[in-house]
Design a protein around this motif. Structure first.
Motif, PDB file in Angstrom:
ATOM      1  N   LYS A  77     -17.139  32.937 -18.084  1.00 21.31           N
ATOM      2  CA  LYS A  77     -16.634  33.148 -19.418  1.00 21.31           C
ATOM      3  C   LYS A  77     -17.732  33.095 -20.386  1.00 21.31           C
ATOM      4  O   LYS A  77     -18.281  32.129 -20.400  1.00 21.31           O
ATOM      5  CB  LYS A  77     -15.493  32.525 -20.069  1.00 21.31           C
ATOM      6  CG  LYS A  77     -15.010  33.036 -21.201  1.00 21.31           C
ATOM      7  CD  LYS A  77     -13.587  32.409 -21.609  1.00 21.31           C
ATOM      8  CE  LYS A  77     -12.950  33.007 -22.705  1.00 21.31           C
ATOM      9  NZ  LYS A  77     -11.826  32.444 -22.892  1.00 21.31           N
ATOM     10  N   ASN A  86     -20.011  36.139 -28.434  1.00 28.57           N
ATOM     11  CA  ASN A  86     -19.184  37.594 -28.301  1.00 28.57           C
ATOM     12  C   ASN A  86     -20.159  38.548 -28.606  1.00 28.57           C
ATOM     13  O   ASN A  86     -19.557  39.893 -28.598  1.00 28.57           O
ATOM     14  CB  ASN A  86     -18.256  37.572 -29.373  1.00 28.57           C
ATOM     15  CG  ASN A  86     -18.687  37.604 -30.730  1.00 28.57           C
ATOM     16  OD1 ASN A  86     -19.819  37.274 -31.005  1.00 28.57           O
ATOM     17  ND2 ASN A  86     -18.002  37.868 -31.643  1.00 28.57           N
ATOM     18  N   THR A  92     -14.357  46.635 -22.104  1.00 26.87           N
ATOM     19  CA  THR A  92     -12.840  46.556 -22.222  1.00 26.87           C
ATOM     20  C   THR A  92     -12.074  45.889 -23.430  1.00 26.87           C
ATOM     21  O   THR A  92     -10.920  45.815 -23.563  1.00 26.87           O
ATOM     22  CB  THR A  92     -12.190  45.642 -20.903  1.00 26.87           C
ATOM     23  OG1 THR A  92     -12.746  44.400 -20.995  1.00 26.87           O
ATOM     24  CG2 THR A  92     -12.796  46.308 -19.769  1.00 26.87           C
ATOM     25  N   LEU A  93     -12.782  45.453 -24.252  1.00 26.87           N
ATOM     26  CA  LEU A  93     -12.463  44.477 -25.552  1.00 26.87           C
ATOM     27  C   LEU A  93     -12.660  45.437 -26.666  1.00 26.87           C
ATOM     28  O   LEU A  93     -13.540  46.121 -26.728  1.00 26.87           O
ATOM     29  CB  LEU A  93     -13.168  43.374 -25.538  1.00 26.87           C
ATOM     30  CG  LEU A  93     -12.783  42.355 -24.462  1.00 26.87           C
ATOM     31  CD1 LEU A  93     -13.567  41.014 -24.671  1.00 26.87           C
ATOM     32  CD2 LEU A  93     -11.465  41.897 -24.462  1.00 26.87           C
ATOM     33  N   SER A  94     -12.037  45.314 -27.822  1.00 28.07           N
ATOM     34  CA  SER A  94     -12.264  45.879 -28.914  1.00 28.07           C
ATOM     35  C   SER A  94     -13.666  45.478 -29.814  1.00 28.07           C
ATOM     36  O   SER A  94     -13.884  44.102 -29.709  1.00 28.07           O
ATOM     37  CB  SER A  94     -11.226  45.619 -30.100  1.00 28.07           C
ATOM     38  OG  SER A  94      -9.876  46.416 -29.471  1.00 28.07           O
ATOM     39  N   PRO A 136     -12.237  38.504 -29.247  1.00 28.09           N
ATOM     40  CA  PRO A 136     -11.844  38.039 -27.862  1.00 28.09           C
ATOM     41  C   PRO A 136     -10.668  38.761 -27.344  1.00 28.09           C
ATOM     42  O   PRO A 136     -10.176  38.092 -26.169  1.00 28.09           O
ATOM     43  CB  PRO A 136     -11.206  36.599 -28.315  1.00 28.09           C
ATOM     44  CG  PRO A 136     -10.975  36.690 -29.799  1.00 28.09           C
ATOM     45  CD  PRO A 136     -11.859  37.726 -30.396  1.00 28.09           C
ATOM     46  N   TYR A 137     -10.008  39.783 -27.558  1.00 25.40           N
ATOM     47  CA  TYR A 137      -8.932  40.548 -27.026  1.00 25.40           C
ATOM     48  C   TYR A 137      -9.085  42.098 -27.534  1.00 25.40           C
ATOM     49  O   TYR A 137      -9.739  42.436 -28.468  1.00 25.40           O
ATOM     50  CB  TYR A 137      -7.720  39.858 -27.429  1.00 25.40           C
ATOM     51  CG  TYR A 137      -7.629  39.598 -28.785  1.00 25.40           C
ATOM     52  CD1 TYR A 137      -7.328  40.646 -29.869  1.00 25.40           C
ATOM     53  CD2 TYR A 137      -7.850  38.357 -29.096  1.00 25.40           C
ATOM     54  CE1 TYR A 137      -7.330  40.376 -31.111  1.00 25.40           C
ATOM     55  CE2 TYR A 137      -7.924  37.989 -30.936  1.00 25.40           C
ATOM     56  CZ  TYR A 137      -7.410  38.915 -31.610  1.00 25.40           C
ATOM     57  OH  TYR A 137      -7.656  38.605 -32.906  1.00 25.40           O
ATOM     58  N   LYS A 138      -8.256  42.886 -26.717  1.00 27.39           N
ATOM     59  CA  LYS A 138      -8.164  44.250 -26.990  1.00 27.39           C
ATOM     60  C   LYS A 138      -7.134  44.430 -28.284  1.00 27.39           C
ATOM     61  O   LYS A 138      -6.222  43.820 -27.999  1.00 27.39           O
ATOM     62  CB  LYS A 138      -7.790  45.022 -25.919  1.00 27.39           C
ATOM     63  CG  LYS A 138      -7.983  46.431 -26.099  1.00 27.39           C
ATOM     64  CD  LYS A 138      -8.048  47.346 -25.025  1.00 27.39           C
ATOM     65  CE  LYS A 138      -8.261  48.760 -25.277  1.00 27.39           C
ATOM     66  NZ  LYS A 138      -8.729  49.513 -24.079  1.00 27.39           N
ATOM     67  N   LEU A 139      -7.413  44.998 -29.161  1.00 24.28           N
ATOM     68  CA  LEU A 139      -6.402  45.021 -30.489  1.00 24.28           C
ATOM     69  C   LEU A 139      -5.342  46.193 -30.356  1.00 24.28           C
ATOM     70  O   LEU A 139      -4.402  46.008 -31.031  1.00 24.28           O
ATOM     71  CB  LEU A 139      -7.272  45.565 -31.693  1.00 24.28           C
ATOM     72  CG  LEU A 139      -8.240  44.523 -32.071  1.00 24.28           C
ATOM     73  CD1 LEU A 139      -9.076  45.076 -33.327  1.00 24.28           C
ATOM     74  CD2 LEU A 139      -7.608  43.307 -32.485  1.00 24.28           C
TER      75      LEU A 139
END
Length: 109
Positions: free
Chosen positions: A38, A42, A59-61, A105-108
């Motif tokens: 990981k 970012n 793959t993330l926003s 840290p994530y897709k929105l």
């Protein structure tokens, strides 16, 4: 307070301070293969090939106002921050470009 209580209090306080790791990034597990580690940061810096008019690159926003392409004007493409892709308005004359951006840290969506 007596002396024994004071010594115990300061010893506990010192121990708590020495064991605190706030704001220190977690080290990567070096026993895992690189593709399973990981990332600590970012920020992303990628060299991508320019083949088609649409380029999916993550793959993330993407965090707004952090995306840039080295030596390419912002008017040469349109960017979708939620799905992390760009559409070239006019393909550049180079075969690859270097993109720099930061991700959530994530897709929105």
């Amino acid at each position: 307070m007596n002396l024994k209580s004071l010594i115990l209090f300061f010893a506990t306080l010192l121990f708590a301070i020495l064991q605190t790791h706030a704001q220190v990034p977690v080290e990567q597990n070096r026993q895992l293969p690189p593709e399973q580690r990981k990332p600590v940061s970012n920020i992303r810096i990628k060299k991508v090939v320019v083949k088609m008019d649409t380029l999916y690159f993550d793959t993330l926003s993407i965090i707004p106002k952090t995306f840039s392409i080295a030596n390419i004007n912002e008017t040469a493409y349109s960017l979708n921050l939620l799905d992390a892709y760009l559409v070239w308005k006019n393909l550049p004359d180079v075969d690859s470009v270097v993109i720099t951006y930061r991700v959530f840290p994530y897709k929105l969506n």
